[in-house]
Design a protein around this motif. Structure first.
Motif, PDB file in Angstrom:
ATOM      1  N   VAL A  75       4.287  16.671   2.870  1.00 30.86           N
ATOM      2  CA  VAL A  75       3.032  16.412   3.584  1.00 30.86           C
ATOM      3  C   VAL A  75       2.100  15.581   2.710  1.00 30.86           C
ATOM      4  CG1 VAL A  75       0.922  17.494   4.451  1.00 30.86           C
ATOM      5  CG2 VAL A  75       3.146  18.397   5.128  1.00 30.86           C
ATOM      6  N   LEU A  76       1.986  15.933   1.432  1.00 29.95           N
ATOM      7  CA  LEU A  76       1.147  15.161   0.508  1.00 29.95           C
ATOM      8  C   LEU A  76       1.657  13.728   0.364  1.00 29.95           C
ATOM      9  CD1 LEU A  76       0.564  17.825  -2.301  1.00 29.95           C
ATOM     10  CD2 LEU A  76      -1.165  16.904  -0.732  1.00 29.95           C
ATOM     11  N   ILE A  77       2.972  13.568   0.296  1.00 28.32           N
ATOM     12  CA  ILE A  77       3.545  12.229   0.175  1.00 28.32           C
ATOM     13  C   ILE A  77       3.247  11.400   1.410  1.00 28.32           C
ATOM     14  CG2 ILE A  77       5.720  10.947   0.051  1.00 28.32           C
ATOM     15  CD1 ILE A  77       6.797  13.179  -1.746  1.00 28.32           C
ATOM     16  N   VAL A  78       3.438  11.995   2.581  1.00 32.25           N
ATOM     17  CA  VAL A  78       3.154  11.278   3.838  1.00 32.25           C
ATOM     18  C   VAL A  78       1.681  10.883   3.899  1.00 32.25           C
ATOM     19  CG1 VAL A  78       2.994  11.548   6.336  1.00 32.25           C
ATOM     20  CG2 VAL A  78       5.056  12.297   5.138  1.00 32.25           C
ATOM     21  N   LEU A  79       0.794  11.792   3.493  1.00 31.99           N
ATOM     22  CA  LEU A  79      -0.643  11.495   3.522  1.00 31.99           C
ATOM     23  C   LEU A  79      -0.972  10.338   2.587  1.00 31.99           C
ATOM     24  CD1 LEU A  79      -3.444  12.230   4.501  1.00 31.99           C
ATOM     25  CD2 LEU A  79      -3.575  13.966   2.702  1.00 31.99           C
ATOM     26  N   ASN A  80      -0.422  10.341   1.386  1.00 27.99           N
ATOM     27  CA  ASN A  80      -0.673   9.254   0.437  1.00 27.99           C
ATOM     28  C   ASN A  80      -0.148   7.919   0.958  1.00 27.99           C
ATOM     29  OD1 ASN A  80      -1.711  10.009  -2.551  1.00 27.99           O
ATOM     30  ND2 ASN A  80      -0.630  11.773  -1.694  1.00 27.99           N
ATOM     31  N   VAL A  81       1.066   7.939   1.509  1.00 24.72           N
ATOM     32  CA  VAL A  81       1.651   6.702   2.036  1.00 24.72           C
ATOM     33  C   VAL A  81       0.849   6.190   3.224  1.00 24.72           C
ATOM     34  CG1 VAL A  81       3.683   5.716   3.153  1.00 24.72           C
ATOM     35  CG2 VAL A  81       3.960   7.248   1.194  1.00 24.72           C
ATOM     36  N   ALA A  82       0.445   7.105   4.118  1.00 24.25           N
ATOM     37  CA  ALA A  82      -0.324   6.700   5.300  1.00 24.25           C
ATOM     38  C   ALA A  82      -1.651   6.060   4.904  1.00 24.25           C
ATOM     39  CB  ALA A  82      -0.561   7.910   6.201  1.00 24.25           C
ATOM     40  N   LEU A  83      -2.332   6.633   3.921  1.00 25.88           N
ATOM     41  CA  LEU A  83      -3.602   6.060   3.478  1.00 25.88           C
ATOM     42  C   LEU A  83      -3.398   4.724   2.786  1.00 25.88           C
ATOM     43  CD1 LEU A  83      -5.544   9.203   2.222  1.00 25.88           C
ATOM     44  CD2 LEU A  83      -6.091   7.756   4.177  1.00 25.88           C
ATOM     45  N   PHE A  84      -2.284   4.576   2.070  1.00 29.89           N
ATOM     46  CA  PHE A  84      -2.022   3.282   1.442  1.00 29.89           C
ATOM     47  C   PHE A  84      -1.793   2.209   2.507  1.00 29.89           C
ATOM     48  CE2 PHE A  84       0.730   0.006  -0.352  1.00 29.89           C
ATOM     49  CZ  PHE A  84       0.017  -0.335  -1.485  1.00 29.89           C
ATOM     50  N   VAL A  85      -1.006   2.543   3.529  1.00 34.50           N
ATOM     51  CA  VAL A  85      -0.764   1.594   4.617  1.00 34.50           C
ATOM     52  C   VAL A  85      -2.087   1.237   5.301  1.00 34.50           C
ATOM     53  CG1 VAL A  85       0.322   1.293   6.875  1.00 34.50           C
ATOM     54  CG2 VAL A  85       1.607   2.350   4.997  1.00 34.50           C
ATOM     55  N   LEU A  86      -2.930   2.244   5.533  1.00 32.07           N
ATOM     56  CA  LEU A  86      -4.227   1.992   6.176  1.00 32.07           C
ATOM     57  C   LEU A  86      -5.087   1.060   5.338  1.00 32.07           C
ATOM     58  CD1 LEU A  86      -6.330   2.564   8.365  1.00 32.07           C
ATOM     59  CD2 LEU A  86      -6.989   4.621   7.090  1.00 32.07           C
ATOM     60  N   THR A  87      -5.168   1.321   4.027  1.00 35.04           N
ATOM     61  CA  THR A  87      -5.991   0.452   3.171  1.00 35.04           C
ATOM     62  C   THR A  87      -5.417  -0.963   3.101  1.00 35.04           C
ATOM     63  OG1 THR A  87      -4.769   1.261   1.234  1.00 35.04           O
ATOM     64  CG2 THR A  87      -6.848   2.357   1.765  1.00 35.04           C
ATOM     65  N   ALA A  88      -4.090  -1.088   3.099  1.00 37.48           N
ATOM     66  CA  ALA A  88      -3.466  -2.412   3.061  1.00 37.48           C
ATOM     67  C   ALA A  88      -3.759  -3.185   4.343  1.00 37.48           C
ATOM     68  CB  ALA A  88      -1.957  -2.276   2.851  1.00 37.48           C
ATOM     69  N   VAL A  89      -3.709  -2.496   5.480  1.00 36.14           N
ATOM     70  CA  VAL A  89      -4.004  -3.153   6.758  1.00 36.14           C
ATOM     71  C   VAL A  89      -5.457  -3.598   6.788  1.00 36.14           C
ATOM     72  CG1 VAL A  89      -4.247  -2.764   9.245  1.00 36.14           C
ATOM     73  CG2 VAL A  89      -2.204  -1.953   8.052  1.00 36.14           C
ATOM     74  N   GLN A  90      -6.361  -2.730   6.351  1.00 34.14           N
ATOM     75  CA  GLN A  90      -7.783  -3.079   6.350  1.00 34.14           C
ATOM     76  C   GLN A  90      -8.084  -4.223   5.385  1.00 34.14           C
ATOM     77  OE1 GLN A  90      -9.786   0.606   5.477  1.00 34.14           O
ATOM     78  NE2 GLN A  90      -9.901   1.185   7.640  1.00 34.14           N
ATOM     79  N   ALA A  91      -7.361  -4.268   4.253  1.00 31.99           N
ATOM     80  CA  ALA A  91      -7.598  -5.306   3.257  1.00 31.99           C
ATOM     81  C   ALA A  91      -6.853  -6.594   3.576  1.00 31.99           C
ATOM     82  CB  ALA A  91      -7.194  -4.806   1.874  1.00 31.99           C
ATOM     83  N   GLY A  92      -5.968  -6.561   4.570  1.00 34.64           N
ATOM     84  CA  GLY A  92      -5.199  -7.748   4.921  1.00 34.64           C
ATOM     85  C   GLY A  92      -4.098  -8.055   3.936  1.00 34.64           C
ATOM     86  N   GLY A  93      -3.629  -7.059   3.209  1.00 38.38           N
ATOM     87  CA  GLY A  93      -2.561  -7.246   2.218  1.00 38.38           C
ATOM     88  C   GLY A  93      -2.707  -6.254   1.095  1.00 38.38           C
ATOM     89  N   VAL A  94      -1.847  -6.367   0.099  1.00 36.86           N
ATOM     90  CA  VAL A  94      -1.861  -5.404  -1.008  1.00 36.86           C
ATOM     91  C   VAL A  94      -2.375  -6.034  -2.301  1.00 36.86           C
ATOM     92  CG1 VAL A  94       0.022  -4.048  -0.039  1.00 36.86           C
ATOM     93  CG2 VAL A  94       0.545  -5.937  -1.600  1.00 36.86           C
TER      94      VAL A  94
END
Length: 297
Positions: A75-94
């Motif tokens: 659950v912690l791993i999924v939460l971390n990955v989901a937030l990373f994907v969200l921040t990458a989408v909002q930032a337009g990249g990594v």
């Protein structure tokens, strides 16, 4: 004339005569209703009652079942990955995640916490700066979680992880400036492993190698918050010690007292630093974070 001798009937199957009985309750039962016991045979009801009342063995932290399937870890791993994907989408990249408002408003920044944005002490442990940062931390979390979650139990493991991350953030608030990532919480898990090894009187040499690799890796990539790592390590070790080195008879009480005491200590240190730092006023959550000096009331 002597009447014919008749056998008693099975308690559960009244149409069957039987010469057998339960060694625990003494009631007559047929062979289908009896199971092997340490002494003789017992009926299904007595077997079930024995299992219900039997005292189960516990491990060094009081956990009764070390065979549980880890749930908190994935659950912690999924939460971390989901937030990373969200921040990458909002930032337009990594390439620069600071452009994400979730990253901008959730990362650990001493000035922003001094500007009353206390949530950063928790949210920063779920954000990461790059894919490699996320991958290293999640791999470490998976490896450590597979061992520690069954050992400590799900609730204790979740408390250990979250408080270790907060301990890392408090250390940064006290002695540094800014950071993000689950590394502080990961080092808290490593601190817990150290305590477990000491309690079991196992050699610390394998752990020394792990810490050495982390130091080399940190020196190689640079920009590592050693303050945060140290804060997480110490917090995790203290929590593990508070869960393990307690009287068995009153284990749960003392475990609760110790965890509450550590939580209050972290809160006290954060509040102390808050009043030691200059007063800042920061933009509302959701906007681009800007903070300016202000007079304290």
């Amino acid at each position: 004339m002597t009447p014919p001798h008749t056998l008693p009937r099975c308690t559960r199957h009244q149409d069957e005569e039987t010469g057998l009985s339960c060694t625990r309750c003494g009631k007559p039962y047929c062979y289908r209703c009896l199971s092997d016991a340490p002494v003789g045979k017992q009926c299904v009801d007595c077997v079930a009652e024995g299992k219900r009342t039997q005292r189960r063995g516990t491990n060094l932290v009081g956990n009764e079942d070390e065979q549980i399937r880890p749930i908190v870890t994935p659950v912690l791993i999924v939460l971390n990955v989901a937030l990373f994907v969200l921040t990458a989408v909002q930032a337009g990249g990594v390439n620069d995640l600071r452009e994400s408002w979730v990253y901008d408003n959730g990362s650990m920044w001493q000035v922003a916490v001094a500007g009353d944005q206390w949530w950063r002490l928790l949210t920063s442990e779920f954000l990461h700066v790059a894919p490699w940062h996320l991958a290293v931390n999640m791999f470490s979390l998976w490896m450590l979680g597979q061992e520690l979650e069954p050992l400590f139990g799900r609730i204790r493991f979740a408390v250990l992880y979250l408080l270790s991350g907060i301990g890392a953030s408090v250390a940064i608030f006290l002695f540094s400036d800014s950071a993000v990532g689950a590394s502080g919480a990961i080092f808290g898990l490593l601190g817990a492993v150290v305590i477990v090894f000491i309690r079991r009187r196992q050699s610390l040499q394998p752990l020394a190698m792990v810490f050495g690799l982390n130091v080399v890796f940190g020196l190689f990539i640079g920009n590592v918050s050693w303050v945060g790592h140290g804060g997480g390590l110490v917090t995790g070790a203290l929590i593990a010690a508070g869960l393990i080195y307690v009287p068995v008879a009153t284990r749960k009480l003392w475990q609760t007292i110790n965890v509450v005491a550590i939580t209050l200590a972290l809160a006290g240190l954060a509040i102390f630093q808050y009043y030691e730092l200059p007063r800042f006023e920061c933009s509302p959550p959701g906007e681009r974070t800007t903070c300016v000096l202000a007079e304290r009331n």
